[in-house]
Design a protein around this motif. Sequence first.
Motif: not given
Lengths: 232, 133
Positions: A10-14, B5-11
């Motif tokens: 989650x943190x990396x995604x944010x 998570x990285x892909x979703x965040x990027x989009x």
Amino acid sequence: MKKEKIVMAVTIGISAFILVAIIFMQFKVVEKTDRISIDAMTESDLRSELISWREKYDELQLQYQDTLVKIQEYKEEYKSDEETEKLLENELTELKTLLGETNVHGQGIIITINEGNLQNDKINYEDLLYIVNELKAAGAEAISINDNRVINRTGIYTIGTESGFIKIDGKRILAPYIIKAIGNQTYLEGALLGNGGYVDELRKWGFEIQIERNDDVKIDAYSNSLSNKYMK
Amino acid sequence: MIYLAIIVGCILGAILGINAPMISYTYSTYLAIAVVAALDSVFGGISSVLKKNFDLKIFLSGFFVNSILSILLTILGQKLNVDIYLATIFVFISRMFNNLTIIRRYYVEKWSEQLEHLRKIKAETDTNQSNNS
């Protein structure tokens, strides 16, 4: 272990979200900005331009302040103007009333003079003048004879011999004469009746005269126009 | 999971960035510096993952503190009339290249190891075949 992994994801995604959002915003800004015209100028050009713009801005700011102050002043002036306008209007209506240019009503008396069947004697202009004069002396504020307003300038006169027509401001009037006056009823009546009152005198001569008290005598405005030709 | 998570965040970030209101050109310098700092942290993070000493706290603190610090330094530079942001960019970019080098070396070594491995296997099979015949 699994929870830690979720937190990490989650943190990396944010952080990826924030980073990419900022990058795209930056792309947009750079794309939309007119870079060529900015790049074409040297730094000193830009600086001098910036300085001149800043000076202009300061100047305009000052002007803006001045204008604001002026607007405030004008607003205040406008307010006071409105007040004076109201005052003047009041004064004007008062003066018009004094002059007789308005329809007025109020307590007063109505005098009706019938010539009756007297052949040898008629009411002449002097009688009317006398009555009007008495009424004025008794404090009448408005007087009319047969609905012709009597004002300061009004002349009551006759043409030719004594048996001629009575005229008020050029208008011929005929019997019966109805004189309306607004003022203190007692004073007005007292001036005409009683010891040596002119109405009593006329009655002795044989004229039929009624004096009626009325709490709402209506007197119309002076109908001719008032203008000055010679007075300066 | 992390990749997802990285892909979703990027989009999501791209969508937000495209739809976000325009920022004044004056502030775009600060944003650019912040982006460079964040990218440096990202590459640092990747290289630390490869070195197997990745720490989330260090990554996150580097990510945010470096960005904010670089923005503050840029503002200070503008106040002092010194182009400090050039120094920030220099430092961050050189670090990025260092990290890129580490990443590159890691993968190249891995690849060459694999090649070597393949060759060995091939050689073994060849010798086996020759022995058999």
